[in-house]
Design a protein around this motif. Structure first.
Motif, PDB file in Angstrom:
ATOM      1  N   LYS A 185       6.724   1.324 -10.847  1.00  0.00           N
ATOM      2  CA  LYS A 185       7.120   0.550 -11.910  1.00  0.00           C
ATOM      3  C   LYS A 185       6.226  -0.831 -11.760  1.00  0.00           C
ATOM      4  O   LYS A 185       5.964  -1.197 -12.762  1.00  0.00           O
ATOM      5  N   ILE A 186       6.062  -1.212 -10.911  1.00  0.00           N
ATOM      6  CA  ILE A 186       5.406  -2.508 -10.538  1.00  0.00           C
ATOM      7  C   ILE A 186       4.000  -2.349 -10.586  1.00  0.00           C
ATOM      8  O   ILE A 186       3.238  -3.197 -11.231  1.00  0.00           O
ATOM      9  N   ARG A 187       3.429  -0.958 -10.238  1.00  0.00           N
ATOM     10  CA  ARG A 187       2.059  -0.823 -10.933  1.00  0.00           C
ATOM     11  C   ARG A 187       1.722  -0.643 -12.166  1.00  0.00           C
ATOM     12  O   ARG A 187       0.954  -0.730 -12.955  1.00  0.00           O
ATOM     13  N   GLU A 189       3.147  -3.102 -14.110  1.00  0.00           N
ATOM     14  CA  GLU A 189       3.283  -4.310 -14.698  1.00  0.00           C
ATOM     15  C   GLU A 189       4.336  -4.789 -14.782  1.00  0.00           C
ATOM     16  O   GLU A 189       4.828  -5.676 -15.439  1.00  0.00           O
ATOM     17  N   ASP A 190       5.706  -4.097 -14.130  1.00  0.00           N
ATOM     18  CA  ASP A 190       7.054  -4.877 -14.157  1.00  0.00           C
ATOM     19  C   ASP A 190       7.356  -5.479 -12.940  1.00  0.00           C
ATOM     20  O   ASP A 190       7.683  -4.988 -12.181  1.00  0.00           O
ATOM     21  N   LYS A 191       6.745  -6.773 -13.183  1.00  0.00           N
ATOM     22  CA  LYS A 191       6.618  -7.441 -11.919  1.00  0.00           C
ATOM     23  C   LYS A 191       8.062  -8.137 -11.404  1.00  0.00           C
ATOM     24  O   LYS A 191       8.166  -8.733 -10.526  1.00  0.00           O
ATOM     25  N   ASP A 192       9.112  -7.932 -12.526  1.00  0.00           N
ATOM     26  CA  ASP A 192      10.423  -8.643 -11.971  1.00  0.00           C
ATOM     27  C   ASP A 192      10.893  -7.796 -11.081  1.00  0.00           C
ATOM     28  O   ASP A 192      11.877  -8.025 -10.578  1.00  0.00           O
ATOM     29  N   ILE A 194       9.367  -7.089  -8.215  1.00  0.00           N
ATOM     30  CA  ILE A 194       8.853  -7.453  -6.855  1.00  0.00           C
ATOM     31  C   ILE A 194       9.839  -7.973  -5.924  1.00  0.00           C
ATOM     32  O   ILE A 194       9.874  -7.512  -4.820  1.00  0.00           O
ATOM     33  N   SER A 198      10.538  -6.627  -1.542  1.00  0.00           N
ATOM     34  CA  SER A 198      10.559  -7.359  -0.415  1.00  0.00           C
ATOM     35  C   SER A 198      11.845  -7.067   0.192  1.00  0.00           C
ATOM     36  O   SER A 198      11.853  -7.175   1.534  1.00  0.00           O
ATOM     37  N   ASP A 206       5.730  -8.007   0.114  1.00  0.00           N
ATOM     38  CA  ASP A 206       5.959  -9.155  -0.682  1.00  0.00           C
ATOM     39  C   ASP A 206       4.914  -9.401  -1.574  1.00  0.00           C
ATOM     40  O   ASP A 206       3.795  -8.983  -1.774  1.00  0.00           O
TER      41      ASP A 206
END
Length: 206
Positions: A185-187, A189-192, A194, A198, A206
């Motif tokens: 999901k982060i790939r 672009e769902d940066k929330d 991240i 961590s 992180d």
């Protein structure tokens, strides 16, 4: 037992934060990881036997804590080996000191509804829960993650931040088994998400 485990947590955290245990490990390939894990685990068992004999009680000794701290610092790559060791104990003879390493390596916290009916909710019960959870998690987590992720996105789009944060905590509660889905999901672009990465990796990513 509660006071013993509280002391255990204190010793482990102190070792990790103040001495940086595990930073000198060159883990290398999977064969080397297994070798390093086996070495630390056997040293832990020997320290456990020696310190219990010396103190004539079943509490955590500092050398035991040191070797468990080293295992924790090896990271999630040693989790299958730790699960394997925990599973070798007969029912009722589980090692209660493995609960914290299992928690820190899986970041799986059990909700009240997950405890078996009639459970005493002690450390040995928790060990058995981890052993039952681990194989199921690898199969069931993708479906649970998709459901909670969709609910979280919906709540965020509706501006319900408090409820969205609660749903995010439910995603975190899935533990390390959800890590591949979070990374995906982060790939996208769902940066929330991240901060969850961590948290689940104890800050290693992180």
């Amino acid at each position: 037992m509660r006071s013993t485990l509280n002391m255990f947590v204190l010793v482990i955290v102190t070792l990790i934060l103040n001495t940086g245990l595990g930073k000198d490990f060159d883990l290398g390939n999977s064969e080397r990881i297994r070798t390093l894990f086996e070495k630390e685990y056997q040293l832990y068992l020997q320290a456990k036997e020696d310190e219990i004999i010396q103190s004539q009680r079943s509490g955590l000794g500092p050398i035991m804590g040191q070797h468990l701290g080293n295992i924790i610092q090896m990271g999630q790559r040693v989790l299958p080996y730790l699960i394997e060791k925990a599973a070798m104990a007969p029912k009722g003879e589980e090692d209660p000191f493995l609960t914290l390493p299992l928690y820190l390596l899986t970041m799986k916290s059990f909700e009240l509804s997950e405890w078996p009916e009639g459970s005493s909710r002690d450390s040995r019960d928790k060990i058995r829960m981890y052993l039952e959870w681990w194989p199921k998690a690898r199969q069931e987590t993708p479906k649970q993650f998709s459901k909670r992720y969709l609910e979280w996105k919906t709540l965020k789009s509706e501006g319900k931040e408090d409820e969205a944060n609660e749903k995010l905590e439910e995603i975190r509660a899935l533990g390390i088994a959800a890590l591949p889905m979070l990374i995906d999901k982060i790939r996208q672009e769902d940066k929330d998400l991240i901060p969850l990465i961590s948290t689940l990796t104890n800050g290693q990513i992180d």
